[in-house]
Write a protein that holds these residues in place. Structure first.
Motif, PDB file in Angstrom:
ATOM      1  N   THR A   1       5.593   9.010   1.769  1.00 51.71           N
ATOM      2  CA  THR A   1       5.443   7.569   1.603  1.00 51.71           C
ATOM      3  C   THR A   1       4.341   7.280   0.598  1.00 51.71           C
ATOM      4  O   THR A   1       3.203   7.744   0.768  1.00 51.71           O
ATOM      5  N   LEU A   2       4.683   6.541  -0.423  1.00 51.81           N
ATOM      6  CA  LEU A   2       3.714   6.076  -1.400  1.00 51.81           C
ATOM      7  C   LEU A   2       3.309   4.651  -1.053  1.00 51.81           C
ATOM      8  O   LEU A   2       4.127   3.871  -0.569  1.00 51.81           O
ATOM      9  N   SER A   3       2.059   4.334  -1.315  1.00 54.14           N
ATOM     10  CA  SER A   3       1.572   2.980  -1.061  1.00 54.14           C
ATOM     11  C   SER A   3       1.038   2.367  -2.349  1.00 54.14           C
ATOM     12  O   SER A   3       0.434   3.049  -3.175  1.00 54.14           O
ATOM     13  N   CYS A   4       1.263   1.091  -2.460  1.00 51.11           N
ATOM     14  CA  CYS A   4       0.734   0.288  -3.566  1.00 51.11           C
ATOM     15  C   CYS A   4      -0.114  -0.803  -2.911  1.00 51.11           C
ATOM     16  O   CYS A   4       0.432  -1.681  -2.238  1.00 51.11           O
ATOM     17  N   VAL A   5      -1.422  -0.695  -3.074  1.00 53.41           N
ATOM     18  CA  VAL A   5      -2.337  -1.627  -2.426  1.00 53.41           C
ATOM     19  C   VAL A   5      -2.913  -2.572  -3.466  1.00 53.41           C
ATOM     20  O   VAL A   5      -3.409  -2.137  -4.505  1.00 53.41           O
ATOM     21  N   ALA A   6      -2.857  -3.846  -3.160  1.00 50.78           N
ATOM     22  CA  ALA A   6      -3.290  -4.863  -4.114  1.00 50.78           C
ATOM     23  C   ALA A   6      -4.600  -5.519  -3.699  1.00 50.78           C
ATOM     24  O   ALA A   6      -4.959  -5.548  -2.517  1.00 50.78           O
ATOM     25  N   SER A   7      -5.287  -6.010  -4.676  1.00 50.16           N
ATOM     26  CA  SER A   7      -6.440  -6.863  -4.439  1.00 50.16           C
ATOM     27  C   SER A   7      -6.261  -8.115  -5.279  1.00 50.16           C
ATOM     28  O   SER A   7      -5.648  -8.064  -6.336  1.00 50.16           O
ATOM     29  N   GLY A   8      -6.785  -9.219  -4.802  1.00 45.59           N
ATOM     30  CA  GLY A   8      -6.598 -10.479  -5.500  1.00 45.59           C
ATOM     31  C   GLY A   8      -5.901 -11.478  -4.604  1.00 45.59           C
ATOM     32  O   GLY A   8      -5.529 -11.186  -3.472  1.00 45.59           O
ATOM     33  N   ARG A   9      -5.685 -12.642  -5.147  1.00 45.15           N
ATOM     34  CA  ARG A   9      -5.109 -13.731  -4.357  1.00 45.15           C
ATOM     35  C   ARG A   9      -3.594 -13.814  -4.470  1.00 45.15           C
ATOM     36  O   ARG A   9      -2.998 -13.315  -5.423  1.00 45.15           O
ATOM     37  N   SER A  10      -3.021 -14.462  -3.493  1.00 46.31           N
ATOM     38  CA  SER A  10      -1.606 -14.844  -3.520  1.00 46.31           C
ATOM     39  C   SER A  10      -0.683 -13.667  -3.715  1.00 46.31           C
ATOM     40  O   SER A  10       0.312 -13.749  -4.451  1.00 46.31           O
ATOM     41  N   PHE A  11      -0.975 -12.579  -3.065  1.00 46.75           N
ATOM     42  CA  PHE A  11      -0.134 -11.380  -3.218  1.00 46.75           C
ATOM     43  C   PHE A  11       1.315 -11.682  -2.850  1.00 46.75           C
ATOM     44  O   PHE A  11       2.237 -11.098  -3.418  1.00 46.75           O
ATOM     45  N   GLU A  12       1.516 -12.583  -1.921  1.00 50.19           N
ATOM     46  CA  GLU A  12       2.874 -12.908  -1.474  1.00 50.19           C
ATOM     47  C   GLU A  12       3.702 -13.558  -2.572  1.00 50.19           C
ATOM     48  O   GLU A  12       4.917 -13.678  -2.442  1.00 50.19           O
ATOM     49  N   ALA A  13       3.089 -13.985  -3.627  1.00 46.52           N
ATOM     50  CA  ALA A  13       3.814 -14.586  -4.747  1.00 46.52           C
ATOM     51  C   ALA A  13       4.271 -13.554  -5.777  1.00 46.52           C
ATOM     52  O   ALA A  13       4.974 -13.902  -6.724  1.00 46.52           O
ATOM     53  N   TYR A  14       3.922 -12.310  -5.570  1.00 48.95           N
ATOM     54  CA  TYR A  14       4.207 -11.273  -6.560  1.00 48.95           C
ATOM     55  C   TYR A  14       5.374 -10.392  -6.154  1.00 48.95           C
ATOM     56  O   TYR A  14       5.418  -9.855  -5.035  1.00 48.95           O
ATOM     57  N   VAL A  15       6.283 -10.222  -7.073  1.00 48.80           N
ATOM     58  CA  VAL A  15       7.288  -9.172  -6.945  1.00 48.80           C
ATOM     59  C   VAL A  15       6.593  -7.847  -7.274  1.00 48.80           C
ATOM     60  O   VAL A  15       5.782  -7.776  -8.206  1.00 48.80           O
TER      61      VAL A  15
END
Length: 126
Positions: free
Chosen positions: A19-33
């Motif tokens: 399993t690979l993970s892509c972890v984000a930082s920043g706002r409004s992640f739910e708006a990103y494909v």
């Protein structure tokens, strides 16, 4: 905007799962494909799969359909790529990209993403 970091790569044997993970930082992640792509040595970059901001829609590349699954947890700002029944042909550097846009077929094109991680290597031995 967001920043993304991939993790979870490694060396496995054919038939194994990873399993690979892509972890984000920043706002409004739910708006990103979020899309996953890979590139093997000497080969073209290949679309692996993508997931919509809500997580309700996914789209898989032909070579991984039925073996790879993408999920996301917006509360944790994470997108996971579950890879089952790995084959030596899956050996590649895997990258995740993020783009703030409505879900559509553009998600399979690497050039459409603005934000990228550094990638994580997956090596599958026979």
């Amino acid at each position: 905007q967001v920043q993304v970091v991939e993790s979870g790569g490694g060396s496995v044997r054919a038939g194994d799962s990873l399993t690979l993970s892509c972890v984000a930082s920043g706002r409004s992640f739910e708006a990103y494909v979020v899309g996953w792509f890979r590139r093997a040595p000497g080969a073209k970059r290949e679309f692996v799969g993508a997931i919509s901001g809500s997580g309700k829609d996914t789209y898989s590349g032909d070579s991984v359909k039925g073996r790879f699954t993408i999920t996301r947890d917006n509360a944790k700002k994470t997108v996971d790529l579950r890879m089952n029944n790995l084959e030596p042909e899956d050996t590649a550097g895997y990258l995740c990209g993020a783009e703030r846009r409505s879900w559509a077929v553009w998600c399979r094109y690497m050039s459409e993403y603005d934000f990228w991680g550094q990638g994580t290597q997956v090596t599958v031995s026979s």
